[in-house]
Design a protein around this motif. Structure first.
Motif, short mmCIF file in Angstrom:
data_model
loop_
_atom_site.label_atom_id
_atom_site.label_comp_id
_atom_site.label_asym_id
_atom_site.label_seq_id
_atom_site.Cartn_x
_atom_site.Cartn_y
_atom_site.Cartn_z
N MET A 57 -1.47 -3.75 2.46
CA MET A 57 -1.04 -2.51 3.12
C MET A 57 0.36 -2.09 2.65
O MET A 57 0.69 -0.92 2.74
N ARG A 62 -0.63 0.31 -5.36
CA ARG A 62 -2.04 0.32 -4.99
C ARG A 62 -2.35 1.51 -4.10
O ARG A 62 -3.31 2.26 -4.33
N ASN A 63 -1.54 1.70 -3.08
CA ASN A 63 -1.77 2.79 -2.13
C ASN A 63 -1.66 4.16 -2.80
O ASN A 63 -2.46 5.06 -2.52
N ASP A 64 -0.67 4.32 -3.68
CA ASP A 64 -0.51 5.60 -4.40
C ASP A 64 -1.73 5.88 -5.28
O ASP A 64 -2.20 7.03 -5.35
N TYR A 66 -4.85 4.75 -4.84
CA TYR A 66 -5.97 5.12 -3.96
C TYR A 66 -5.82 6.55 -3.45
O TYR A 66 -6.77 7.33 -3.46
N GLU A 67 -4.62 6.89 -3.02
CA GLU A 67 -4.42 8.23 -2.47
C GLU A 67 -4.67 9.31 -3.52
O GLU A 67 -5.31 10.32 -3.24
N LEU A 89 -6.27 2.61 6.68
CA LEU A 89 -5.39 3.31 5.75
C LEU A 89 -6.15 4.27 4.84
O LEU A 89 -5.79 5.45 4.72
N LEU A 90 -7.21 3.80 4.19
CA LEU A 90 -7.96 4.68 3.27
C LEU A 90 -8.63 5.82 4.02
O LEU A 90 -8.70 6.94 3.52
N MET A 93 -6.02 8.38 4.62
CA MET A 93 -5.74 9.08 3.36
C MET A 93 -6.78 10.17 3.14
O MET A 93 -6.44 11.29 2.73
#
Length: 168
Positions: A57, A62-64, A66-67, A89-90, A93
């Protein structure tokens, strides 16, 4: 030994722990700041929530990624399905990217509860629904209004290679 018995015993233990967690939450509401209650809750959470959730998390790269991928795929009419919601989280997004509706499933009831609370606290409860069940148990027309347009997931498991059930 009968096949599946250990799985049944595991689920019985899980639901006993969930009942204990809920009781401890109620007790903490009555006795805010109680060290003993907070300590017991931390112990139970630690047993039920996999530790790898937390570094994932907080992984900005990783998050960027996926977004960015979710933003490219989602349209205002999209019905998005997330398998293995984790923190939600996903799903959030996808809602932030403009999805009309997001359905997310999470087999761990405690994690599903936390995801639903995350979704609510972040203001996406009107478009994101967390369902506490395995993806293989979802039913179109019951859990989802129709087949999803987009699937998002980051299920981490070595059982994909072993042929064992994935748990999601």
């Amino acid at each position: 030994r009968r096949p599946g018995r250990s799985v049944a015993q595991g689920y019985e233990r899980l639901f006993d722990q969930l009942a204990a967690i809920r009781a401890l939450r109620r007790a903490l509401a009555l006795r805010p700041g109680s060290f003993e209650i907070e300590n017991l809750l931390r112990k139970l959470y630690g047993e039920k929530v996999e530790r790898w959730h937390f570094p994932m998390m907080n992984d900005a790269a990783r998050n960027d990624a996926y977004e960015a991928a979710i933003r490219r795929a989602v349209t205002p009419d999209s019905l998005v399905l997330e398998i293995g919601a984790g923190s939600g989280l996903l799903s959030m997004m996808a809602a932030r990217a403009g999805a009309k509706q997001v359905i997310a499933c999470e087999q761990n009831p405690l994690v599903a509860e936390a995801a639903a609370e995350n979704v609510r606290l972040n203001g996406y409860a009107d478009r994101v629904t967390i369902i506490p069940k395995r993806s293989s148990d979802l039913v179109v027309g019951v859990d989802l209004p129709r087949r999803a347009d987009i699937l998002v997931s980051e299920v981490l498991s070595d059982s994909l290679l072993s042929g064992a059930p994935t748990g999601r």
